[in-house]
Design a protein around this motif. Structure first.
Motif, PDB file in Angstrom:
ATOM      1  N   GLU A 168       0.839  -1.207   0.000  1.00  0.00           N
ATOM      2  CA  GLU A 168       0.000   0.000   0.000  1.00  0.00           C
ATOM      3  C   GLU A 168       0.874   1.258   0.000  1.00  0.00           C
ATOM      4  O   GLU A 168       0.602   2.217  -0.713  1.00  0.00           O
ATOM      5  N   PHE A 169       1.935   1.231   0.800  1.00  0.00           N
ATOM      6  CA  PHE A 169       2.888   2.343   0.844  1.00  0.00           C
ATOM      7  C   PHE A 169       3.500   2.574  -0.542  1.00  0.00           C
ATOM      8  O   PHE A 169       3.540   3.702  -1.037  1.00  0.00           O
ATOM      9  N   ALA A 170       3.965   1.503  -1.181  1.00  0.00           N
ATOM     10  CA  ALA A 170       4.610   1.603  -2.500  1.00  0.00           C
ATOM     11  C   ALA A 170       3.647   2.128  -3.563  1.00  0.00           C
ATOM     12  O   ALA A 170       4.067   2.770  -4.525  1.00  0.00           O
ATOM     13  N   GLN A 171       2.369   1.885  -3.389  1.00  0.00           N
ATOM     14  CA  GLN A 171       1.352   2.359  -4.334  1.00  0.00           C
ATOM     15  C   GLN A 171       0.916   3.790  -4.042  1.00  0.00           C
ATOM     16  O   GLN A 171       0.142   4.366  -4.796  1.00  0.00           O
ATOM     17  N   GLY A 172       1.427   4.358  -2.962  1.00  0.00           N
ATOM     18  CA  GLY A 172       0.996   5.685  -2.534  1.00  0.00           C
ATOM     19  C   GLY A 172       1.781   6.809  -3.176  1.00  0.00           C
ATOM     20  O   GLY A 172       2.530   6.621  -4.142  1.00  0.00           O
ATOM     21  N   ASN A 173       1.626   7.976  -2.604  1.00  0.00           N
ATOM     22  CA  ASN A 173       2.242   9.202  -3.105  1.00  0.00           C
ATOM     23  C   ASN A 173       3.617   9.370  -2.456  1.00  0.00           C
ATOM     24  O   ASN A 173       3.798  10.204  -1.571  1.00  0.00           O
ATOM     25  N   ILE A 174       4.573   8.528  -2.874  1.00  0.00           N
ATOM     26  CA  ILE A 174       5.913   8.547  -2.285  1.00  0.00           C
ATOM     27  C   ILE A 174       6.911   9.103  -3.286  1.00  0.00           C
ATOM     28  O   ILE A 174       6.674   9.101  -4.491  1.00  0.00           O
ATOM     29  N   SER A 175       8.037   9.565  -2.786  1.00  0.00           N
ATOM     30  CA  SER A 175       9.050  10.176  -3.651  1.00  0.00           C
ATOM     31  C   SER A 175       9.724   9.119  -4.531  1.00  0.00           C
ATOM     32  O   SER A 175       9.720   7.925  -4.212  1.00  0.00           O
ATOM     33  N   ASP A 176      10.315   9.579  -5.610  1.00  0.00           N
ATOM     34  CA  ASP A 176      11.030   8.664  -6.504  1.00  0.00           C
ATOM     35  C   ASP A 176      12.213   8.002  -5.808  1.00  0.00           C
ATOM     36  O   ASP A 176      12.488   6.817  -6.033  1.00  0.00           O
ATOM     37  N   ASP A 177      12.905   8.744  -4.958  1.00  0.00           N
ATOM     38  CA  ASP A 177      14.027   8.165  -4.210  1.00  0.00           C
ATOM     39  C   ASP A 177      13.552   7.033  -3.294  1.00  0.00           C
ATOM     40  O   ASP A 177      14.202   6.000  -3.174  1.00  0.00           O
ATOM     41  N   VAL A 178      12.438   7.242  -2.650  1.00  0.00           N
ATOM     42  CA  VAL A 178      11.890   6.218  -1.767  1.00  0.00           C
ATOM     43  C   VAL A 178      11.423   5.018  -2.587  1.00  0.00           C
ATOM     44  O   VAL A 178      11.662   3.870  -2.200  1.00  0.00           O
ATOM     45  N   LYS A 179      10.801   5.269  -3.740  1.00  0.00           N
ATOM     46  CA  LYS A 179      10.398   4.148  -4.607  1.00  0.00           C
ATOM     47  C   LYS A 179      11.604   3.282  -4.965  1.00  0.00           C
ATOM     48  O   LYS A 179      11.524   2.049  -4.928  1.00  0.00           O
ATOM     49  N   ARG A 180      12.705   3.918  -5.321  1.00  0.00           N
ATOM     50  CA  ARG A 180      13.914   3.162  -5.664  1.00  0.00           C
ATOM     51  C   ARG A 180      14.422   2.366  -4.464  1.00  0.00           C
ATOM     52  O   ARG A 180      14.826   1.207  -4.589  1.00  0.00           O
ATOM     53  N   ALA A 181      14.404   2.981  -3.300  1.00  0.00           N
ATOM     54  CA  ALA A 181      14.888   2.301  -2.092  1.00  0.00           C
ATOM     55  C   ALA A 181      13.999   1.113  -1.726  1.00  0.00           C
ATOM     56  O   ALA A 181      14.508   0.043  -1.363  1.00  0.00           O
ATOM     57  N   VAL A 182      12.686   1.290  -1.830  1.00  0.00           N
ATOM     58  CA  VAL A 182      11.760   0.194  -1.550  1.00  0.00           C
ATOM     59  C   VAL A 182      12.002  -0.933  -2.555  1.00  0.00           C
ATOM     60  O   VAL A 182      12.104  -2.114  -2.185  1.00  0.00           O
ATOM     61  N   HIS A 183      12.091  -0.567  -3.813  1.00  0.00           N
ATOM     62  CA  HIS A 183      12.364  -1.546  -4.873  1.00  0.00           C
ATOM     63  C   HIS A 183      13.622  -2.337  -4.559  1.00  0.00           C
ATOM     64  O   HIS A 183      13.636  -3.572  -4.596  1.00  0.00           O
ATOM     65  N   ASP A 184      14.679  -1.628  -4.227  1.00  0.00           N
ATOM     66  CA  ASP A 184      15.956  -2.292  -3.947  1.00  0.00           C
ATOM     67  C   ASP A 184      15.863  -3.213  -2.730  1.00  0.00           C
ATOM     68  O   ASP A 184      16.487  -4.269  -2.712  1.00  0.00           O
ATOM     69  N   ARG A 185      15.085  -2.810  -1.722  1.00  0.00           N
ATOM     70  CA  ARG A 185      14.968  -3.622  -0.509  1.00  0.00           C
ATOM     71  C   ARG A 185      14.274  -4.957  -0.800  1.00  0.00           C
ATOM     72  O   ARG A 185      14.640  -5.982  -0.251  1.00  0.00           O
ATOM     73  N   VAL A 186      13.252  -4.972  -1.650  1.00  0.00           N
ATOM     74  CA  VAL A 186      12.462  -6.197  -1.846  1.00  0.00           C
ATOM     75  C   VAL A 186      12.819  -6.959  -3.120  1.00  0.00           C
ATOM     76  O   VAL A 186      12.301  -8.053  -3.333  1.00  0.00           O
ATOM     77  N   ALA A 187      13.695  -6.418  -3.954  1.00  0.00           N
ATOM     78  CA  ALA A 187      14.008  -7.050  -5.246  1.00  0.00           C
ATOM     79  C   ALA A 187      14.536  -8.474  -5.075  1.00  0.00           C
ATOM     80  O   ALA A 187      14.155  -9.376  -5.836  1.00  0.00           O
ATOM     81  N   SER A 199       6.491  -9.318  -2.612  1.00  0.00           N
ATOM     82  CA  SER A 199       7.677  -8.591  -3.080  1.00  0.00           C
ATOM     83  C   SER A 199       7.573  -8.290  -4.572  1.00  0.00           C
ATOM     84  O   SER A 199       7.931  -7.189  -5.008  1.00  0.00           O
ATOM     85  N   GLU A 200       7.068  -9.226  -5.348  1.00  0.00           N
ATOM     86  CA  GLU A 200       6.872  -8.979  -6.784  1.00  0.00           C
ATOM     87  C   GLU A 200       5.883  -7.837  -7.003  1.00  0.00           C
ATOM     88  O   GLU A 200       6.110  -6.954  -7.852  1.00  0.00           O
ATOM     89  N   GLN A 201       4.789  -7.824  -6.231  1.00  0.00           N
ATOM     90  CA  GLN A 201       3.806  -6.754  -6.349  1.00  0.00           C
ATOM     91  C   GLN A 201       4.382  -5.399  -5.945  1.00  0.00           C
ATOM     92  O   GLN A 201       4.077  -4.373  -6.565  1.00  0.00           O
ATOM     93  N   ILE A 202       5.208  -5.407  -4.917  1.00  0.00           N
ATOM     94  CA  ILE A 202       5.838  -4.166  -4.465  1.00  0.00           C
ATOM     95  C   ILE A 202       6.791  -3.645  -5.519  1.00  0.00           C
ATOM     96  O   ILE A 202       6.815  -2.440  -5.825  1.00  0.00           O
ATOM     97  N   VAL A 203       7.583  -4.528  -6.109  1.00  0.00           N
ATOM     98  CA  VAL A 203       8.506  -4.131  -7.181  1.00  0.00           C
ATOM     99  C   VAL A 203       7.703  -3.525  -8.336  1.00  0.00           C
ATOM    100  O   VAL A 203       8.070  -2.471  -8.870  1.00  0.00           O
ATOM    101  N   GLU A 204       6.618  -4.170  -8.728  1.00  0.00           N
ATOM    102  CA  GLU A 204       5.776  -3.645  -9.813  1.00  0.00           C
ATOM    103  C   GLU A 204       5.233  -2.258  -9.470  1.00  0.00           C
ATOM    104  O   GLU A 204       5.224  -1.356 -10.321  1.00  0.00           O
ATOM    105  N   ALA A 205       4.789  -2.079  -8.240  1.00  0.00           N
ATOM    106  CA  ALA A 205       4.260  -0.767  -7.817  1.00  0.00           C
ATOM    107  C   ALA A 205       5.352   0.301  -7.878  1.00  0.00           C
ATOM    108  O   ALA A 205       5.085   1.448  -8.261  1.00  0.00           O
ATOM    109  N   CYS A 206       6.555  -0.069  -7.533  1.00  0.00           N
ATOM    110  CA  CYS A 206       7.660   0.890  -7.545  1.00  0.00           C
ATOM    111  C   CYS A 206       8.101   1.235  -8.968  1.00  0.00           C
ATOM    112  O   CYS A 206       8.648   2.310  -9.202  1.00  0.00           O
ATOM    113  N   GLU A 207       7.859   0.338  -9.877  1.00  0.00           N
ATOM    114  CA  GLU A 207       8.247   0.572 -11.275  1.00  0.00           C
ATOM    115  C   GLU A 207       7.159   1.274 -12.072  1.00  0.00           C
ATOM    116  O   GLU A 207       7.410   1.728 -13.177  1.00  0.00           O
ATOM    117  N   ALA A 208       5.961   1.342 -11.510  1.00  0.00           N
ATOM    118  CA  ALA A 208       4.824   1.961 -12.228  1.00  0.00           C
ATOM    119  C   ALA A 208       4.965   3.465 -12.316  1.00  0.00           C
ATOM    120  O   ALA A 208       5.603   4.120 -11.564  1.00  0.00           O
TER     121      ALA A 208
END
Length: 186
Positions: A143-162, A177-186
Motif C-alpha cells: 500500500e505504501f509503494a502504491q501511494g504518493n511517495i518520492s522517486d528516491d523512496v520508490k527506488r529504495a523500496v524496490h531495492d529492498r524487496v528485489a 515482493s513482486e507486487q511491491i517491485v511492480e508498484a515501484c516501477e509503475a
C-alpha cells in the motif's frame, strides 16, 4: 459498548479501567473501519490514548489512526513518535504491526513524508523478516509503494524487496515482493 456514542467511547479511553479502555479502543477501531472521517474531531484524544500501558488499547488506536490518516494525514502526523515506539515494541507483535501500518499509511500520503516513514519501515522489514506478522507488514508496504511517495523512496523500496521478489522460497514473501517491485516501477 457498541451502542455508545463516539463521545462516550473516546472519553472511556482516558478512564481508570484497563478493561474499559481496551473495550472502548476496540469499538473506536470498529467505528474507524465504518467511517474514519467520523473520528476526525477526536484525533487528539485518540493520539493521547497511545500513552496507555495496555497493548490492545495501543494497537486498536493505531489501527483507527491509520484509517484517519487516509482521510487527513496532517491531522494525525503527531502520532508518528508513538507509532515508531510501537514499531519496536518488544512485548506485542500486534502493536508492532499496528505501528507499521500507521507509518506506512502516514508515509504514503505525501512525498515529503515518505522518506521519514521509509527509514522506519525499512528497519522493521529487516528486523521482522519472516516473523508471523511479516505477511501483514508486506501488505502495508505494498500500500505504501502504491501511494504518493518520492522517486528516491520508490527506488529504495524496490531495492529492498528485489531479492525476495526473485529468490524467496516463501510464496507469500515472493508474491508480495513482486507486487511491491511492480508498484515501484509503475
Amino acid at each position: 459498548m457498541a451502542d455508545l456514542s463516539l463521545d462516550v467511547l473516546v472519553a472511556a479511553l482516558a478512564g481508570p479501567s484497563r478493561r474499559g479502555r481496551q473495550e472502548a479502543a476496540h469499538e473506536v477501531a470498529l467505528a474507524a473501519e465504518e467511517d474514519p472521517s467520523a473520528l476526525v474531531p477526536f484525533a487528539e484524544q485518540l493520539m493521547d490514548g497511545l500513552q496507555r500501558p495496555e497493548a490492545q488499547t495501543r494497537w486498536e488506536l493505531l489501527n483507527a489512526l491509520s484509517l484517519v490518516a487516509g482521510v487527513d494525514a496532517d491531522l494525525v502526523e503527531g502520532a508518528m513518535d508513538d507509532a515508531e515506539a510501537a514499531l519496536f515494541d518488544e512485548g506485542s507483535s500486534m502493536v508492532r504491526l499496528a505501528g507499521f501500518r500507521f507509518i506506512a499509511r502516514e508515509g504514503k500520503s505525501a512525498p515529503e513524508r515518505s522518506a521519514e516513514a521509509w527509514a522506519l519501515l525499512d528497519e522493521a522489514v529487516q528486523c521482522y523478516h519472516g516473523d508471523p506478522e511479516f505477511r501483514e507488514m508486506l501488505a502495508a508496504l505494498l500500500e505504501f509503494a502504491q501511494g504518493n511517495i518520492s522517486d528516491d523512496v520508490k527506488r529504495a523500496v524496490h531495492d529492498r524487496v528485489a531479492f525476495d521478489a526473485e529468490k524467496s522460497s516463501m510464496p507469500f514473501i515472493k508474491s508480495y515482493s513482486e507486487q511491491i517491485v511492480e508498484a515501484c516501477e509503475a
